[in-house]
Design a protein around this motif. Structure first.
Motif, PDB file in Angstrom:
ATOM      1  N   VAL A   1       0.832  -1.182   0.000  1.00  0.00           N
ATOM      2  CA  VAL A   1       0.000   0.000   0.000  1.00  0.00           C
ATOM      3  C   VAL A   1       0.881   1.250   0.000  1.00  0.00           C
ATOM      4  N   GLN A   2       1.974   1.221   0.749  1.00  0.00           N
ATOM      5  CA  GLN A   2       2.874   2.374   0.776  1.00  0.00           C
ATOM      6  C   GLN A   2       3.521   2.609  -0.583  1.00  0.00           C
ATOM      7  N   LEU A   3       3.830   1.533  -1.289  1.00  0.00           N
ATOM      8  CA  LEU A   3       4.413   1.654  -2.620  1.00  0.00           C
ATOM      9  C   LEU A   3       3.418   2.290  -3.595  1.00  0.00           C
ATOM     10  N   VAL A   4       2.167   1.882  -3.527  1.00  0.00           N
ATOM     11  CA  VAL A   4       1.141   2.463  -4.397  1.00  0.00           C
ATOM     12  C   VAL A   4       0.973   3.944  -4.069  1.00  0.00           C
ATOM     13  N   THR A   5       0.982   4.281  -2.802  1.00  0.00           N
ATOM     14  CA  THR A   5       0.878   5.677  -2.384  1.00  0.00           C
ATOM     15  C   THR A   5       2.065   6.483  -2.905  1.00  0.00           C
ATOM     16  N   LEU A   6       3.261   5.907  -2.826  1.00  0.00           N
ATOM     17  CA  LEU A   6       4.463   6.570  -3.341  1.00  0.00           C
ATOM     18  C   LEU A   6       4.361   6.786  -4.853  1.00  0.00           C
ATOM     19  N   ILE A   7       3.920   5.772  -5.569  1.00  0.00           N
ATOM     20  CA  ILE A   7       3.739   5.893  -7.025  1.00  0.00           C
ATOM     21  C   ILE A   7       2.728   6.989  -7.331  1.00  0.00           C
ATOM     22  N   SER A   8       1.645   7.009  -6.578  1.00  0.00           N
ATOM     23  CA  SER A   8       0.583   7.992  -6.790  1.00  0.00           C
ATOM     24  C   SER A   8       1.048   9.417  -6.518  1.00  0.00           C
ATOM     25  N   SER A   9       1.860   9.595  -5.494  1.00  0.00           N
ATOM     26  CA  SER A   9       2.251  10.948  -5.117  1.00  0.00           C
ATOM     27  C   SER A   9       3.543  11.431  -5.766  1.00  0.00           C
ATOM     28  N   GLU A  10       4.455  10.520  -6.108  1.00  0.00           N
ATOM     29  CA  GLU A  10       5.764  10.945  -6.606  1.00  0.00           C
ATOM     30  C   GLU A  10       6.034  10.613  -8.076  1.00  0.00           C
ATOM     31  N   VAL A  11       5.490   9.518  -8.577  1.00  0.00           N
ATOM     32  CA  VAL A  11       5.812   9.080  -9.938  1.00  0.00           C
ATOM     33  C   VAL A  11       4.781   9.569 -10.950  1.00  0.00           C
ATOM     34  N   LEU A  12       3.520   9.263 -10.724  1.00  0.00           N
ATOM     35  CA  LEU A  12       2.491   9.581 -11.712  1.00  0.00           C
ATOM     36  C   LEU A  12       2.301  11.074 -11.966  1.00  0.00           C
ATOM     37  N   PRO A  13       2.466  11.945 -10.972  1.00  0.00           N
ATOM     38  CA  PRO A  13       2.361  13.377 -11.299  1.00  0.00           C
ATOM     39  C   PRO A  13       3.420  13.858 -12.303  1.00  0.00           C
ATOM     40  N   CYS A  14       4.499  13.116 -12.444  1.00  0.00           N
ATOM     41  CA  CYS A  14       5.570  13.465 -13.387  1.00  0.00           C
ATOM     42  C   CYS A  14       5.500  12.623 -14.656  1.00  0.00           C
ATOM     43  N   ALA A  15       4.351  12.073 -14.963  1.00  0.00           N
ATOM     44  CA  ALA A  15       4.210  11.133 -16.072  1.00  0.00           C
ATOM     45  C   ALA A  15       4.584  11.723 -17.423  1.00  0.00           C
ATOM     46  N   ALA A  16       4.489  13.039 -17.567  1.00  0.00           N
ATOM     47  CA  ALA A  16       4.841  13.667 -18.841  1.00  0.00           C
ATOM     48  C   ALA A  16       6.326  13.490 -19.161  1.00  0.00           C
ATOM     49  N   HIS A  17       7.124  13.241 -18.132  1.00  0.00           N
ATOM     50  CA  HIS A  17       8.571  13.108 -18.303  1.00  0.00           C
ATOM     51  C   HIS A  17       9.043  11.661 -18.206  1.00  0.00           C
ATOM     52  N   ILE A  18       8.092  10.736 -18.181  1.00  0.00           N
ATOM     53  CA  ILE A  18       8.403   9.313 -18.032  1.00  0.00           C
ATOM     54  C   ILE A  18       7.959   8.615 -19.317  1.00  0.00           C
ATOM     55  N   PRO A  19       8.706   7.600 -19.776  1.00  0.00           N
ATOM     56  CA  PRO A  19       8.286   6.883 -20.994  1.00  0.00           C
ATOM     57  C   PRO A  19       6.863   6.330 -20.868  1.00  0.00           C
ATOM     58  N   LYS A  20       6.100   6.462 -21.952  1.00  0.00           N
ATOM     59  CA  LYS A  20       4.700   6.026 -21.951  1.00  0.00           C
ATOM     60  C   LYS A  20       4.563   4.541 -21.636  1.00  0.00           C
ATOM     61  N   GLN A  21       5.522   3.735 -22.100  1.00  0.00           N
ATOM     62  CA  GLN A  21       5.449   2.298 -21.845  1.00  0.00           C
ATOM     63  C   GLN A  21       5.523   2.023 -20.344  1.00  0.00           C
ATOM     64  N   PHE A  22       6.339   2.785 -19.632  1.00  0.00           N
ATOM     65  CA  PHE A  22       6.456   2.605 -18.188  1.00  0.00           C
ATOM     66  C   PHE A  22       5.150   2.993 -17.503  1.00  0.00           C
ATOM     67  N   VAL A  23       4.579   4.119 -17.905  1.00  0.00           N
ATOM     68  CA  VAL A  23       3.317   4.567 -17.308  1.00  0.00           C
ATOM     69  C   VAL A  23       2.208   3.564 -17.603  1.00  0.00           C
ATOM     70  N   ALA A  24       2.183   3.043 -18.832  1.00  0.00           N
ATOM     71  CA  ALA A  24       1.177   2.035 -19.187  1.00  0.00           C
ATOM     72  C   ALA A  24       1.332   0.802 -18.304  1.00  0.00           C
ATOM     73  N   ARG A  25       2.558   0.406 -18.058  1.00  0.00           N
ATOM     74  CA  ARG A  25       2.816  -0.765 -17.203  1.00  0.00           C
ATOM     75  C   ARG A  25       2.375  -0.499 -15.762  1.00  0.00           C
ATOM     76  N   VAL A  26       2.621   0.714 -15.273  1.00  0.00           N
ATOM     77  CA  VAL A  26       2.173   1.086 -13.922  1.00  0.00           C
ATOM     78  C   VAL A  26       0.652   1.001 -13.847  1.00  0.00           C
ATOM     79  N   MET A  27      -0.030   1.468 -14.880  1.00  0.00           N
ATOM     80  CA  MET A  27      -1.499   1.403 -14.898  1.00  0.00           C
ATOM     81  C   MET A  27      -1.972  -0.051 -14.903  1.00  0.00           C
ATOM     82  N   GLU A  28      -1.273  -0.912 -15.626  1.00  0.00           N
ATOM     83  CA  GLU A  28      -1.618  -2.337 -15.627  1.00  0.00           C
ATOM     84  C   GLU A  28      -1.462  -2.927 -14.223  1.00  0.00           C
ATOM     85  N   VAL A  29      -0.375  -2.559 -13.553  1.00  0.00           N
ATOM     86  CA  VAL A  29      -0.137  -3.067 -12.194  1.00  0.00           C
ATOM     87  C   VAL A  29      -1.213  -2.549 -11.240  1.00  0.00           C
ATOM     88  N   LEU A  30      -1.571  -1.273 -11.354  1.00  0.00           N
ATOM     89  CA  LEU A  30      -2.640  -0.729 -10.515  1.00  0.00           C
ATOM     90  C   LEU A  30      -3.966  -1.425 -10.802  1.00  0.00           C
TER      91      LEU A  30
END
Length: 158
Positions: free
Chosen positions: A1-30
Motif C-alpha cells: 500500500v505504501q508503494l502504491v501511495t508513493l507511485i501515486s504521489s511521486e511518480v504519476l504526477p511526473c508522467a509527462a517526463h516518463i516513458p509512456k510504456q512505463f506509465v502504461a505498465r504502472v497502470m496495468e499493475v494498478l
C-alpha cells in the motif's frame, strides 16, 4: 500500500517526463492490484490479516486509477496521456467487475457474496457515478463546456 501511495504521489504526477510504456505498465499493475479476489487463496497469510491488507491494497489501487483518470482533464497532450491510460484501465476494470459480479450473483443463488466482492462492486459503482458526473460537468453549458469539474479531488470510500 505504501508503494502504491508513493507511485501515486511521486511518480504519476511526473508522467509527462516518463516513458509512456512505463506509465502504461504502472497502470496495468494498478489495475491488477485493484482486484480483490487475486489473493483470496493465499495460504501464507493469516486469513483475517490477509483479507484486510488485500482489501486496503485494492482500494488504494482503485482510488489511484480513479484519481488519475480525471486529474489531468485540463492538461496538454503529454499530460493527458496518463489520463487516457488510467481511464482505459479504470473502465476495463469496471466492466470486468460488473460482468463478474452479475455472473457470481446468478450462480450464488440465495447465498450472499463475500464482503470483499460487495465492497469491490460499491467501488465500481461509485467510480462509474463519478465518471458520469464528470462527463456531465465537462459538457455542461453552465460549466463552459470544459471546466475541470474538480476532477483532481475525486476519492472513493467505503
Amino acid at each position: 500500500v505504501q508503494l502504491v501511495t508513493l507511485i501515486s504521489s511521486e511518480v504519476l504526477p511526473c508522467a509527462a517526463h516518463i516513458p509512456k510504456q512505463f506509465v502504461a505498465r504502472v497502470m496495468e499493475v494498478l489495475n491488477r492490484g485493484s482486484i480483490h479476489s487475486a489473493a483470496a487463496h493465499a495460504s501464507f497469510l493469516d486469513a483475517d490479516c490477509g483479507k484486510k491488507l488485500r482489501e486496503e491494497l485494492a482500494r488504494t489501487c482503485f482510488e489511484t486509477l480513479l484519481h488519475f483518470s480525471f486529474s489531468q482533464s485540463s492538461a496538454g497532450p503529454e499530460e493527458g496521456a496518463i489520463t487516457r491510460l488510467a481511464l482505459t484501465a479504470l473502465l476495463a476494470r469496471c466492466a470486468h467487475v460488473l460482468s463478474a459480479f452479475i455472473e457470481d450473483e446468478r450462480r450464488s443463488g440465495r447465498t450472499p457474496l463475500p464482503r470483499p466482492r460487495l465492497i469491490e462492486m460499491a467501488f465500481v459503482l461509485k467510480a462509474v457515478t463519478t465518471f458520469l458526473k464528470s462527463l456531465h460537468v465537462l459538457h455542461s453549458p453552465a460549466a463552459g463546456g470544459g471546466g475541470g469539474g474538480g476532477g483532481g479531488q475525486l476519492k472513493v470510500s467505503a
